[in-house]
Design a protein around this motif. Structure first.
Motif, PDB file in Angstrom:
ATOM      1  N   SER A 190      47.662  24.160  34.302  1.00  0.00           N
ATOM      2  CA  SER A 190      47.753  23.699  32.922  1.00  0.00           C
ATOM      3  C   SER A 190      48.009  22.199  32.954  1.00  0.00           C
ATOM      4  CB  SER A 190      48.885  24.412  32.168  1.00  0.00           C
ATOM      5  OG  SER A 190      50.144  23.988  32.662  1.00  0.00           O
TER       6      SER A 190
ATOM      7  N   ARG B  34      49.892  29.667  28.935  1.00  0.00           N
ATOM      8  CA  ARG B  34      49.745  30.956  29.606  1.00  0.00           C
ATOM      9  C   ARG B  34      51.090  31.625  29.846  1.00  0.00           C
ATOM     10  NH1 ARG B  34      45.234  28.414  31.459  1.00  0.00           N
ATOM     11  NH2 ARG B  34      43.370  29.716  31.473  1.00  0.00           N
TER      12      ARG B  34
ATOM     13  N   ASN C  76      38.459  29.204  33.550  1.00  0.00           N
ATOM     14  CA  ASN C  76      39.511  28.938  32.550  1.00  0.00           C
ATOM     15  C   ASN C  76      40.842  28.585  33.215  1.00  0.00           C
ATOM     16  OD1 ASN C  76      37.729  29.473  30.434  1.00  0.00           O
ATOM     17  ND2 ASN C  76      38.186  31.656  30.495  1.00  0.00           N
ATOM     18  N   ASP C  77      40.785  27.780  34.267  1.00  0.00           N
ATOM     19  CA  ASP C  77      41.977  27.250  34.927  1.00  0.00           C
ATOM     20  C   ASP C  77      42.805  28.297  35.659  1.00  0.00           C
ATOM     21  OD1 ASP C  77      41.513  24.580  34.422  1.00  0.00           O
ATOM     22  OD2 ASP C  77      42.531  24.615  32.487  1.00  0.00           O
TER      23      ASP C  77
ATOM     24  N   ASP D  39      44.351  35.732  30.156  1.00  0.00           N
ATOM     25  CA  ASP D  39      43.148  35.857  30.970  1.00  0.00           C
ATOM     26  C   ASP D  39      42.902  37.268  31.478  1.00  0.00           C
ATOM     27  OD1 ASP D  39      42.559  32.756  31.427  1.00  0.00           O
ATOM     28  OD2 ASP D  39      44.705  33.128  31.613  1.00  0.00           O
TER      29      ASP D  39
END
Length: 253
Positions: free
Chosen positions: A18, A109, A1-2, A132
């Motif tokens: 992102s 985020r 998820n990056d 996260d």
């Protein structure tokens, strides 16, 4: 998820991506940072916009000049920045500092930097990534391995205090600047080791034992699953013993 871990030898960095930019936590060295910049370009083709220093130690924050571009922010705790200035560090001096907490944003985020007090080096912070539930820590929490040798540069009381505060915050994945990835239960196991180490040495000092006697009697066998246990157990004991005498004057009771 990056959210990625970058590995360079015995060191690790955190990379948060992102669409509008990439945050790097710890450049490590010029060689590592150069490789990391190449990987980011190759995999994401997205510019680095923020570089976070976990603390002041050169083996984690040198090489930041690799990422220097117009608009890139370099971020650290105020104590880390002060030490980098005072010691004439050969890296980028941070332009953004804070005292207790700082919340940054990378796309959707949230990245929260938290200072829990002295533990290893100057201005050493926990880096939390939401949603996260990832936390990144350099040096004062190491999973699956013993703390480094005789705890050079560590503050054992500060390590305990900081780890207690870390365990109060939410996270499901722990990433360290050394050794293993783990979960909260693994951080608890590490905290239990630090507690057993500190309390065992303290008890030995209060009983009038010498360092050599404590090293012989304090087996810490419940933690022999940790890497470097046989190599560093006696050195860990020495580090705590010296700190208790130097910082708490226990030999003057």
């Amino acid at each position: 998820n990056d959210v990625y871990r970058f590995i360079s030898g015995n060191y690790r960095s955190l990379v948060i991506r992102s669409d509008d930019g990439v945050t790097v936590v710890d450049p490590i060295s010029k060689k590592s940072a150069t490789e990391l910049k190449s990987r980011i370009k190759e995999q994401f083709d997205t510019p680095v916009t923020q570089v976070i220093y976990t603390h002041n130690h050169p083996d984690h924050v040198y090489g930041a000049e690799v990422f220097k571009e117009p608009g890139v922010r370099f971020i650290a705790h105020e104590s880390a920045r002060s030490n980098l200035v005072r010691t004439q560090a050969d890296t980028i001096i941070p332009d953004t500092t804070f005292s207790d907490t700082l919340t940054l944003h990378q796309g959707e985020r949230k990245i929260k930097l938290s200072y829990y007090g002295p533990n290893n080096g100057y201005g050493n912070v926990a880096v939390s990534v939401f949603p996260d539930d990832v936390v990144f820590v350099a040096d004062w929490v190491v999973l699956g391995r013993m703390p480094y040798k005789d705890l050079r540069g560590y503050d054992i009381q500060g390590m305990l205090d900081s780890t207690e505060k870390l365990l109060e915050q939410p996270f499901s994945i722990f990433v360290g600047a050394h050794a293993d990835i783990g979960k909260k239960a693994d951080v608890v196991d590490y905290y239990n080791y630090l507690t057993a180490l500190h309390d065992g040495v303290l008890a030995g000092v209060k009983e009038g034992k010498s360092l050599e006697q404590i090293q012989a009697s304090l087996t810490l066998e419940d933690f022999d699953h940790l890497a470097r246990f046989n190599d560093w157990r006696a050195l860990n004991i020495k580090g705590v013993y010296n700190q208790l005498l130097q910082m708490s004057y226990l030999d003057m009771r």
